[in-house]
Write an enzyme that holds these catalytic residues in place. Structure first.
Site, PDB file in Angstrom:
ATOM      1  N   ARG A  52      -8.168  -0.148  60.588  1.00  0.00           N
ATOM      2  CA  ARG A  52      -9.014  -0.353  59.397  1.00  0.00           C
ATOM      3  C   ARG A  52      -8.076  -0.601  58.220  1.00  0.00           C
ATOM      4  O   ARG A  52      -6.868  -0.457  58.319  1.00  0.00           O
ATOM      5  CB  ARG A  52     -10.008   0.784  59.166  1.00  0.00           C
ATOM      6  CG  ARG A  52      -9.660   2.142  59.606  1.00  0.00           C
ATOM      7  CD  ARG A  52      -8.495   2.759  58.882  1.00  0.00           C
ATOM      8  NE  ARG A  52      -8.666   2.673  57.443  1.00  0.00           N
ATOM      9  CZ  ARG A  52      -7.704   2.750  56.553  1.00  0.00           C
ATOM     10  NH1 ARG A  52      -6.447   2.888  56.931  1.00  0.00           N
ATOM     11  NH2 ARG A  52      -7.928   2.682  55.263  1.00  0.00           N
ATOM     12  N   GLY A  53      -8.712  -0.978  57.076  1.00  0.00           N
ATOM     13  CA  GLY A  53      -7.898  -1.410  55.941  1.00  0.00           C
ATOM     14  C   GLY A  53      -7.828  -2.930  55.959  1.00  0.00           C
ATOM     15  O   GLY A  53      -7.554  -3.538  57.015  1.00  0.00           O
ATOM     16  N   ALA A  54      -8.099  -3.540  54.811  1.00  0.00           N
ATOM     17  CA  ALA A  54      -8.300  -4.993  54.780  1.00  0.00           C
ATOM     18  C   ALA A  54      -7.136  -5.803  55.375  1.00  0.00           C
ATOM     19  O   ALA A  54      -7.353  -6.633  56.274  1.00  0.00           O
ATOM     20  CB  ALA A  54      -8.606  -5.424  53.339  1.00  0.00           C
ATOM     21  N   ASP A 245     -10.702  -4.487  49.261  1.00  0.00           N
ATOM     22  CA  ASP A 245     -11.118  -5.251  50.443  1.00  0.00           C
ATOM     23  C   ASP A 245     -11.469  -6.693  50.112  1.00  0.00           C
ATOM     24  O   ASP A 245     -11.418  -7.568  50.968  1.00  0.00           O
ATOM     25  CB  ASP A 245     -12.313  -4.564  51.113  1.00  0.00           C
ATOM     26  CG  ASP A 245     -11.842  -3.261  51.723  1.00  0.00           C
ATOM     27  OD1 ASP A 245     -11.725  -2.266  50.988  1.00  0.00           O
ATOM     28  OD2 ASP A 245     -11.532  -3.261  52.922  1.00  0.00           O
ATOM     29  N   ASN A 255     -14.037  -2.189  46.947  1.00  0.00           N
ATOM     30  CA  ASN A 255     -13.160  -1.245  47.650  1.00  0.00           C
ATOM     31  C   ASN A 255     -14.024  -0.116  48.195  1.00  0.00           C
ATOM     32  O   ASN A 255     -15.254  -0.090  47.987  1.00  0.00           O
ATOM     33  CB  ASN A 255     -12.070  -0.720  46.714  1.00  0.00           C
ATOM     34  CG  ASN A 255     -10.975   0.019  47.474  1.00  0.00           C
ATOM     35  OD1 ASN A 255     -10.479  -0.475  48.497  1.00  0.00           O
ATOM     36  ND2 ASN A 255     -10.591   1.201  47.020  1.00  0.00           N
TER      37      ASN A 255
HETATM   38  O1  MRU Z   1     -13.374   1.308  55.767  1.00  0.00           O
HETATM   39  P1  MRU Z   1     -11.894   1.097  55.628  1.00  0.00           P
HETATM   40  O2  MRU Z   1     -11.091   2.302  55.992  1.00  0.00           O
HETATM   41  O3  MRU Z   1     -11.446  -0.149  56.336  1.00  0.00           O
HETATM   42  O4  MRU Z   1     -11.696   0.865  54.084  1.00  0.00           O
HETATM   43  C1  MRU Z   1     -10.405   0.612  53.608  1.00  0.00           C
HETATM   44  C2  MRU Z   1     -10.355   0.505  52.134  1.00  0.00           C
HETATM   45  O5  MRU Z   1     -11.356   0.512  51.448  1.00  0.00           O
HETATM   46  C3  MRU Z   1      -9.006   0.294  51.541  1.00  0.00           C
HETATM   47  O6  MRU Z   1      -8.913   0.922  50.299  1.00  0.00           O
HETATM   48  C4  MRU Z   1      -8.807  -1.209  51.354  1.00  0.00           C
HETATM   49  O7  MRU Z   1      -9.002  -1.871  52.567  1.00  0.00           O
HETATM   50  C5  MRU Z   1      -7.465  -1.525  50.845  1.00  0.00           C
HETATM   51  S1  MRU Z   1      -6.293  -1.239  52.119  1.00  0.00           S
HETATM   52  C6  MRU Z   1      -4.804  -1.816  51.730  1.00  0.00           C
END
Ligand code: MRU
Length: 356
Positions: A52-54, A245, A255
């Protein structure tokens, strides 16, 4: 001193011709890699938040396309380019909000179009690795640029996990924090636990502890009180630093749910709000945050905890996974191509003209 977390922990590995993902659902208690050998499993792993994480999602999709090309080319070398479109669509449906996913898929699709008929795997793998390496380099650059904005040593607050685990490595928001900490500009990090997935408690706190950066966890509801009361101490919270994101062309920022509330708090208390994100997170095709699709996940994630039902029987729930912070509440967007202060359409357009 430990190895730094961003050097020793790799959320995504390409090894022995396979994609291996560190299973983030069970961190920090277990460090287990899952090996994936087909595009459907890669898409499912993204949906299920193994990764996870963009930026990490985008990189994973790129490797997923390498795997898909290997299979499609071996099954049907004459028609693989048409058939792989099905895999690209499957990957694109894995999560809706992080635009890095669609950016990586579109880039790989363009490369596929231009490929000669011979074996596509080595070319596509080289591109996927480049996307991965470029993301790490972008994070290191953002770390430097973001740290420059912090003038006086202070405490900072972050939300969700925008660290090594959410990216190719080093992190966006946590990259800025890492860089500023090594320059003695950060005295303490407050990390929101981030219900319902606890990315803050499980992942951000783990990364900070691993790097010997002092961190205190907060339940989200504690942020306002901590920001207000810390102003009267030697250790005031002066910056909220988050990732993103998707950033619209006018500078609105999507985000993790709860980010918008933090931006309102920052403005109310006269502290600064920084968003660190690579230019691959900027979506010039949408004019404002209203156009960003917000993922709504299963209500089970809210009604229960750690696999157990906790809410009253019969209660309903809502589970939006992201929110949109309007550009007017953002003091700085930090990208690898430069910093945009008080973002708006004109400034984001100017930044993006530098992007190759
Ligand atoms: O649901 P997730 O864990 O994928 O959400 C991630 C986030 O909201 C992060 O803050 C975002 O992707 C930035 S990661 C570098």
């Amino acid at each position: 001193m430990n190895d730094k977390a961003y050097d020793s922990i790799k959320p995504i590995i390409w090894q022995d011709n396979s994609l291996q993902l560190l299973d983030q659902r069970i961190l920090p208690s277990e460090h287990t890699y899952i090996t994936l050998n087909d595009a459907n499993s890669v898409a499912q792993a993204i949906t299920d938040m193994v990764v996870r994480g963009a930026p990490a999602i985008g990189i994973t999709a790129a490797y997923g396309i390498v795997i898909a090309a290997r299979q499609r080319f071996s099954d049907n070398p004459d028609n693989w380019k048409q058939e792989i479109e099905h895999d690209l669509q499957t990957l694109a449906q894995s999560r809706p909000t992080a635009v890095n996913l669609f950016w990586a898929i579109d880039l790989m699709r363009e490369v596929i179009k231009g490929l000669a008929v011979d074996d596509p795997v080595s070319t596509l793998l080289a591109i996927a690795k480049q996307i991965h390496d470029d993301d790490i380099a972008a994070n290191v650059k953002m770390g430097q640029l973001g740290a420059q904005l912090i003038e006086h040593k202070c405490a900072v607050l972050t939300h969700c996990n925008a660290g090594a685990l959410a990216t190719g490595g080093y992190g966006t928001a946590l990259g800025v924090i890492r860089s500023a900490f090594t320059q003695d500009k950060i005295s303490h990090v407050y990390a929101d636990e981030t219900r319902p997935w606890l990315q803050g408690a499980r992942l951000t706190a783990w990364e900070m502890v691993h790097d010997d950066i002092p961190v205190s966890l907060l339940v989200e509801g504690a942020a306002a009180h901590m920001i207000k009361t810390s102003q009267m101490t030697d250790n005031p919270i002066r910056w909220i630093i988050v990732g993103s994101d998707r950033i619209a062309s006018n500078g609105d920022v999507a985000n993790k749910i709860g980010t918008y509330a933090l931006a309102v708090l920052a403005r109310h208390h006269g502290i600064k709000f920084m968003v660190a994100a690579p230019t691959t997170t900027i979506d010039m095709n949408i004019i404002s945050g209203d156009d960003i699709p917000i993922e709504e996940r299963s209500t089970k994630e809210v009604l229960g905890f750690s696999g157990h039902e906790v809410a009253a029987q019969g209660a309903q729930a809502r589970n939006p996974a992201f929110d949109v912070t309007p550009a007017e509440l953002v003091d700085a967007i930090v990208t690898e191509k430069g910093v945009v202060l008080n973002p708006n359409l004109e400034k984001i357009k100017a930044l993006m003209t530098n992007v190759g």
